[in-house]
Design an enzyme around this catalytic site. Structure first.
Site, mmCIF file in Angstrom:
data_model
loop_
_atom_site.group_PDB
_atom_site.id
_atom_site.type_symbol
_atom_site.label_atom_id
_atom_site.label_comp_id
_atom_site.label_asym_id
_atom_site.label_seq_id
_atom_site.Cartn_x
_atom_site.Cartn_y
_atom_site.Cartn_z
ATOM 1 N N SER A 64 99.786 -88.797 -23.218
ATOM 2 C CA SER A 64 99.666 -89.042 -24.535
ATOM 3 C C SER A 64 98.668 -90.122 -25.048
ATOM 4 C CB SER A 64 100.828 -90.616 -23.923
ATOM 5 O OG SER A 64 100.909 -91.511 -25.331
ATOM 6 N N ASP A 88 98.760 -89.892 -32.025
ATOM 7 C CA ASP A 88 98.321 -89.889 -30.618
ATOM 8 C C ASP A 88 98.736 -88.428 -30.136
ATOM 9 O OD1 ASP A 88 101.097 -89.542 -29.925
ATOM 10 O OD2 ASP A 88 100.118 -91.250 -27.885
#
Length: 450
Positions: A101, A242
């Protein structure tokens, strides 16, 4: 049972630390066995972000899944929500995203999705955990029943069409200058292309991954470069994703950040006005600002809070029938479209509002003034500091001082010996005094137990 491998968002850790080829092989075998239900030929979709270690983990997962007779469909670098969508659309039994992530390249992780594109329940993760620590040699497929692996072409176009279909057919982004920061991550190809197809004037940054630069001084956790680029290019809006594109923050035309709480406010209010809210409520976590709760209440919209983690937000949404939820960090879940957080789809909904209203992003997206919020961490070595009488007294005193004008959240970290103390309220000085008092009490308790 305590969980050794799975956290709140799959398995995550240092590449070649916790996340080794051996572990990935075992995860492939265990997850493959757990999802071999029915007599059909079983298959798994595997996507990844742009970390150097993704190649290593991908190959190990392929070996694990094929060794238990599951076919593997490899889609390469793709956003996490795209992998979830493809898992369902390609009738796979399981989906896997290789990503850590928003973390830097040194880390990596393995996220798992069920056949409908939802993250796994705690019970299923526990089932897989049990198999990770046992020998699976006797459960491997016979030679003639091994799985096959193949790379799938054209998946970028599938996600682009999916994202575009979340907007009205007649809506165009023509006339909007958009700066997109893909964090040198999974969305670096697909999202700029989608924005261009929708008619936007697209300026891209964070689209040159080299295996090492994912999330490095870019993306939703480091928006400074995006803010500067928006001002430099006199853009209408900036979008920061992200590394795996499941979270988003926006930047207005002045270069000011719009966080997840503001996005929940603008989407919640707009969807209520348009009759699109399934119920008059929005789901967020305990970390969302009290200012959001007050704003939504003024609009006749309840704010339901869950523990930290987008999976818990989604569980609440599905359980009670809400269709808007998310986190202040930028995980926005719109269950009319997605089974997980989708940063790009959330951004598209805001772009649609900007076009519809004909107003600048600074007016559309700043719906409330956040209350002052202070977060501090207290590390301890042993014992249970929250059970200390001095700590209990400090918390009670703090709650009395903030009563009606703020709130406290004190919780232990799920991954390290740390107590997190968060306070927010109308008066910054009062909040700071309350938080410091509790931190001091926790520090004294931790020192006494050491």
């Amino acid at each position: 049972m305590s969980r050794r491998y799975f956290g709140t968002d799959g398995i995550r850790g240092r590449a070649n630390g916790l996340i080794t080829p051996e572990l990935a092989l075992k995860v492939g075998q265990a997850a493959g066995l757990a999802f071999q239900r029915g007599e059909h030929r079983h298959r798994v979709v595997i996507g990844k972000d742009t970390r150097l270690s993704g190649y290593m983990i991908e190959n190990a997962l392929v070996a694990g899944f094929t060794s238990v007779g599951m076919d593997v469909l490899l889609v390469g670098p793709m956003p996490t929500p795209a992998v979830a969508m493809l898992t369902k659309s390609m009738r796979a039994d399981l989906g896997v995203m290789i990503s850590a992530s928003h973390n830097l390249f040194e880390d990596n992780g393995i996220k798992l999705f069920g056949p409908l594109g939802y993250k796994l329940s705690d019970d299923v993760e526990k089932q897989i955990e049990l198999m990770l620590d046992e020998s699976l040699d006797k459960k491997l497929a016979q030679s003639a029943s091994l799985g096959r692996a193949r790379r799938i072409d054209g998946v970028h176009d599938r996600y682009i069409e999916f994202a575009k279909r979340t907007l009205p057919r007649e809506l165009s982004l023509e006339g909007l200058r958009v700066v997109i920061d893909c964090a040198n991550g999974a969305a670096y190809k697909v999202v700029p292309e989608a924005l261009w197809e929708l008619g936007a004037d697209v300026i891209s940054i964070g689209v040159e991954p080299d295996g090492f630069n994912i999330n490095k001084e870019c993306g939703s956790t480091a928006p400074q470069a995006l803010c500067a680029k928006v001002r430099e290019m006199r853009a209408d809006i900036g979008i920061a994703l992200d590394g795996d594109a499941d979270r988003v923050i926006l930047v207005d035309e002045r270069g000011h950040v719009v966080d997840g709480d503001q996005l929940l406010a603008v989407i919640g209010q707009s969807w209520k006005e348009d009759g699109r809210l399934a119920k008059p409520g929005v789901v967020a976590t305990v970390m969302s600002n009290l200012g959001l709760e007050r704003f939504l209440a003024g609009e006749g919209i309840a704010l339901l809070r869950t523990p930290v983690g987008d999976r818990y937000v989604l569980e609440q949404m599905l359980k009670d029938g809400y269709n808007v939820g998310g986190e202040s960090s930028g995980h926005i879940i719109l269950s009319d479209f997605n089974t997980t957080g989708d940063g790009f789809v959330a951004a598209l909904q805001v772009l649609a509002m900007v076009q519809k209203l004909g107003r600048p992003v600074s007016e559309v997206c700043h719906r409330f003034d956040p209350l002052p919020q202070i977060l501090k961490n207290v590390r301890y070595r042993s014992g249970r500091p929250l059970d200390d009488s001095g700590v209990i007294s400090a918390i009670q005193d703090g709650e009395k001082r903030l009563n009606g004008h703020g709130r406290l959240l004190i919780r232990p970290s799920g991954t390290e010996p740390v107590i997190r103390v968060m306070g927010e309220g109308d008066d910054h000085d009062v909040v700071e005094e309350v938080v410091d008092s509790i931190v001091d009490a926790l520090g004294n308790a931790a020192a006494a137990a050491a």
